[in-house]
Motif scaffolding. Structure first.
Motif, PDB file in Angstrom:
ATOM      1  N   ARG A 242       1.066  -0.996   0.256  1.00 57.80           N
ATOM      2  CA  ARG A 242      -0.116  -0.026   0.019  1.00 57.80           C
ATOM      3  C   ARG A 242       0.928   1.442   0.365  1.00 57.80           C
ATOM      4  NH1 ARG A 242      -4.886  -2.303  -2.156  1.00 57.80           N
ATOM      5  NH2 ARG A 242      -5.213  -3.853  -0.227  1.00 57.80           N
ATOM      6  N   PRO A 243       0.417   2.374  -0.501  1.00 58.55           N
ATOM      7  CA  PRO A 243       1.391   3.280  -0.348  1.00 58.55           C
ATOM      8  C   PRO A 243       1.990   4.003   0.493  1.00 58.55           C
ATOM      9  CG  PRO A 243      -0.472   4.112  -2.100  1.00 58.55           C
ATOM     10  CD  PRO A 243      -1.061   2.292  -1.281  1.00 58.55           C
ATOM     11  N   GLU A 244       0.890   3.817   1.572  1.00 62.06           N
ATOM     12  CA  GLU A 244       2.006   4.384   3.252  1.00 62.06           C
ATOM     13  C   GLU A 244       3.064   3.319   3.780  1.00 62.06           C
ATOM     14  OE1 GLU A 244      -1.855   1.368   3.884  1.00 62.06           O
ATOM     15  OE2 GLU A 244      -1.468   3.090   2.607  1.00 62.06           O
ATOM     16  N   ARG A 245       2.969   2.092   3.100  1.00 61.79           N
ATOM     17  CA  ARG A 245       4.250   1.199   3.031  1.00 61.79           C
ATOM     18  C   ARG A 245       5.418   1.508   2.715  1.00 61.79           C
ATOM     19  NH1 ARG A 245       4.687  -5.225   3.470  1.00 61.79           N
ATOM     20  NH2 ARG A 245       6.200  -4.600   5.330  1.00 61.79           N
ATOM     21  N   GLN A 246       4.860   2.099   0.604  1.00 58.95           N
ATOM     22  CA  GLN A 246       5.883   2.542   0.342  1.00 58.95           C
ATOM     23  C   GLN A 246       7.258   2.804   0.468  1.00 58.95           C
ATOM     24  OE1 GLN A 246       4.736   2.597  -3.985  1.00 58.95           O
ATOM     25  NE2 GLN A 246       2.638   1.409  -3.636  1.00 58.95           N
ATOM     26  N   ASP A 247       6.915   3.953   1.393  1.00 58.68           N
ATOM     27  CA  ASP A 247       7.412   4.109   2.095  1.00 58.68           C
ATOM     28  C   ASP A 247       8.506   3.758   2.891  1.00 58.68           C
ATOM     29  OD1 ASP A 247       6.619   7.302  -0.237  1.00 58.68           O
ATOM     30  OD2 ASP A 247       6.491   8.107   1.721  1.00 58.68           O
ATOM     31  N   PHE A 248       8.631   2.728   3.503  1.00 58.90           N
ATOM     32  CA  PHE A 248       9.263   2.053   4.476  1.00 58.90           C
ATOM     33  C   PHE A 248       9.689   1.223   3.584  1.00 58.90           C
ATOM     34  CE2 PHE A 248       8.709  -1.856   6.180  1.00 58.90           C
ATOM     35  CZ  PHE A 248       9.539  -2.033   7.814  1.00 58.90           C
ATOM     36  N   LEU A 249       9.297   0.529   2.519  1.00 56.27           N
ATOM     37  CA  LEU A 249       9.660  -0.618   1.682  1.00 56.27           C
ATOM     38  C   LEU A 249      10.954   0.301   0.897  1.00 56.27           C
ATOM     39  CD1 LEU A 249       6.857  -2.474   0.943  1.00 56.27           C
ATOM     40  CD2 LEU A 249       8.881  -2.755   2.441  1.00 56.27           C
ATOM     41  N   GLY A 250      11.351   0.955   0.421  1.00 51.87           N
ATOM     42  CA  GLY A 250      11.740   1.970  -0.717  1.00 51.87           C
ATOM     43  C   GLY A 250      13.031   2.164   0.237  1.00 51.87           C
ATOM     44  N   ARG A 251      12.702   2.952   1.452  1.00 55.84           N
ATOM     45  CA  ARG A 251      13.865   3.668   2.394  1.00 55.84           C
ATOM     46  C   ARG A 251      14.852   2.041   2.399  1.00 55.84           C
ATOM     47  NH1 ARG A 251      14.389   2.736   7.687  1.00 55.84           N
ATOM     48  NH2 ARG A 251      12.243   2.989   7.779  1.00 55.84           N
ATOM     49  N   LEU A 252      14.290   0.798   2.888  1.00 55.23           N
ATOM     50  CA  LEU A 252      15.025   0.189   3.461  1.00 55.23           C
ATOM     51  C   LEU A 252      16.211  -0.255   2.196  1.00 55.23           C
ATOM     52  CD1 LEU A 252      13.194  -2.078   5.748  1.00 55.23           C
ATOM     53  CD2 LEU A 252      14.558  -0.750   6.156  1.00 55.23           C
ATOM     54  N   LEU A 253      15.297  -0.345   1.248  1.00 57.61           N
ATOM     55  CA  LEU A 253      15.896  -1.022  -0.351  1.00 57.61           C
ATOM     56  C   LEU A 253      17.003  -0.163  -0.588  1.00 57.61           C
ATOM     57  CD1 LEU A 253      12.909  -1.712  -2.331  1.00 57.61           C
ATOM     58  CD2 LEU A 253      14.423  -3.361  -1.884  1.00 57.61           C
ATOM     59  N   LEU A 254      17.083   1.320   0.045  1.00 56.26           N
ATOM     60  CA  LEU A 254      17.542   2.019  -1.069  1.00 56.26           C
ATOM     61  C   LEU A 254      19.094   1.917  -0.026  1.00 56.26           C
ATOM     62  CD1 LEU A 254      15.880   5.616  -1.397  1.00 56.26           C
ATOM     63  CD2 LEU A 254      17.376   3.521  -3.590  1.00 56.26           C
ATOM     64  N   GLU A 255      18.580   1.760   1.374  1.00 51.01           N
ATOM     65  CA  GLU A 255      19.800   1.898   2.271  1.00 51.01           C
ATOM     66  C   GLU A 255      20.753   0.784   2.387  1.00 51.01           C
ATOM     67  OE1 GLU A 255      18.263   1.311   6.400  1.00 51.01           O
ATOM     68  OE2 GLU A 255      17.398   3.920   6.154  1.00 51.01           O
ATOM     69  N   GLU A 256      20.289  -1.094   1.739  1.00 53.72           N
ATOM     70  CA  GLU A 256      20.813  -1.711   1.051  1.00 53.72           C
ATOM     71  C   GLU A 256      21.919  -1.466  -0.051  1.00 53.72           C
ATOM     72  OE1 GLU A 256      21.541  -3.512   3.892  1.00 53.72           O
ATOM     73  OE2 GLU A 256      20.239  -3.238   5.394  1.00 53.72           O
ATOM     74  N   ALA A 257      21.245  -1.236  -0.598  1.00 49.69           N
ATOM     75  CA  ALA A 257      21.948  -0.944  -2.036  1.00 49.69           C
ATOM     76  C   ALA A 257      22.732   0.353  -1.735  1.00 49.69           C
ATOM     77  CB  ALA A 257      20.835   0.006  -3.100  1.00 49.69           C
ATOM     78  N   ASN A 258      22.633   1.268  -1.303  1.00 44.66           N
ATOM     79  CA  ASN A 258      23.470   1.925  -1.183  1.00 44.66           C
ATOM     80  C   ASN A 258      25.226   0.926  -0.382  1.00 44.66           C
ATOM     81  OD1 ASN A 258      24.498   4.727  -1.291  1.00 44.66           O
ATOM     82  ND2 ASN A 258      24.263   4.865   0.898  1.00 44.66           N
ATOM     83  N   ARG A 259      24.801   0.749   0.606  1.00 45.47           N
ATOM     84  CA  ARG A 259      25.489  -0.227   1.430  1.00 45.47           C
ATOM     85  C   ARG A 259      26.055  -1.113   0.828  1.00 45.47           C
ATOM     86  NH1 ARG A 259      24.614  -1.653   6.750  1.00 45.47           N
ATOM     87  NH2 ARG A 259      22.703  -1.857   6.793  1.00 45.47           N
ATOM     88  N   ILE A 260      25.763  -1.309  -0.283  1.00 48.55           N
ATOM     89  CA  ILE A 260      26.560  -2.277  -1.602  1.00 48.55           C
ATOM     90  C   ILE A 260      27.511  -1.649  -2.563  1.00 48.55           C
ATOM     91  CG2 ILE A 260      26.189  -4.379  -2.955  1.00 48.55           C
ATOM     92  CD1 ILE A 260      24.432  -5.220  -1.851  1.00 48.55           C
ATOM     93  N   THR A 261      27.306  -1.278  -2.252  1.00 50.66           N
ATOM     94  CA  THR A 261      27.174  -0.295  -3.724  1.00 50.66           C
ATOM     95  C   THR A 261      28.927   0.752  -3.044  1.00 50.66           C
ATOM     96  OG1 THR A 261      25.888   0.474  -4.963  1.00 50.66           O
ATOM     97  CG2 THR A 261      27.044   2.373  -5.037  1.00 50.66           C
TER      98      THR A 261
END
Length: 272
Positions: A242-261
């Motif tokens: 749902r839209p209200e959860r997408q921000d949470f999921l997106g933030r986690l994905l970006l944090e982990e992707a940046n960690r690997i980068t």
């Protein structure tokens, strides 16, 4: 021209004059088609998807099996990767540390979200799923699994990667028409709209475009030259995105992707 002898059923040798590059391309295609079906690929499916004749496909598969690259299940009549593929993968793994770097991120994503988490790699005009980590939520999406391939722009991983490629490369990839084969939701205009949203938020959202009710979100991982080469993603059912959860999921994905980068920027063997 190169004469190539291919072992057929029973070990007989059948010769044919074909270009060596053509044989190599056909073998590579068959290996990819077998690999995209973890439960085994039926001969009829391989013939259909390869566009080759049934006798040609059977001869090549039998030759690969004789070399240990494939196995044939005589009961289910399906083809699987063989032991030599496993050995090659183990040897190659040392040159591609991305999996070692990504595994902890996948576990954190699965634990914190409850969804299934994935690592995909770009291979030409496609993404290939490399790793999967199951989440705790009991209802899952099975669209994505190890070995499955999607054209760039179709799944969330492919959208995340495509969004950060140079514009001329994006235009060329979309002009190939591979994504459009996945249905009316994957027109060039539709994909470009999704790319703009991805560039705005930093993460991609696939709102059930491959399979109704199965959603996904992805974030790109960049190599040392700054190009998007891999992506992390999570998938699940629509109510979990749902839209209200997408921000949470997106933030986690970006944090982990940046960690690997960031980890990839450190001195050491270069992952491609």
């Amino acid at each position: 021209m190169t004469t190539v002898d291919v072992k057929g059923p029973g070990g007989t040798v059948q010769g044919g004059t074909v270009q060596g590059a053509q044989v190599t391309a056909r073998i590579a295609l068959l290996l990819r088609l077998v690999g995209r079906a973890p439960g085994g690929a039926a001969l009829s499916d391989i013939v259909r998807d390869s566009g080759l004749t049934r006798p040609t496909v059977h001869r090549l598969l039998s030759s690969l099996a004789a070399e240990g690259l494939l196995d044939h299940d005589p009961v289910r009549h399906t083809w699987h990767y063989g032991p030599e593929i496993f050995v090659m993968g183990v040897v190659a793994a040392d040159r591609y540390p991305i999996e070692e770097l990504a595994r902890p991120s996948l576990r954190r994503l699965a634990e914190e979200t409850g969804e299934s988490a994935f690592l995909s790699i770009r291979r030409g005009a496609e993404t290939v799923c490399l790793l999967r980590e199951e989440g705790s939520f009991p209802i899952r999406s099975f669209v994505l699994h190890e070995g499955v391939r999607f054209p760039l722009g179709v799944a969330s991983a492919g959208l995340a990667i495509l969004a950060y490629l140079p514009e001329d490369e994006v235009t060329a990839l979309l002009g190939g028409g591979l994504a459009e084969a996945w249905g009316p939701a994957h027109t060039v205009a539709g994909i470009r709209s999704n790319l703009e949203l991805t560039r705005t938020t930093g993460y991609a959202v696939n709102p059930g475009l491959i399979l109704e009710g199965s959603w996904g979100m992805g974030a790109a991982i960049f190599d040392r030259s700054g190009r998007p080469a891999w992506a992390l993603s999570v998938t699940g059912i629509e109510p979990r995105f749902r839209p209200e959860r997408q921000d949470f999921l997106g933030r986690l994905l970006l944090e982990e992707a940046n960690r690997i980068t960031q980890a990839l920027q450190k001195p050491g063997p270069l992952a491609h």
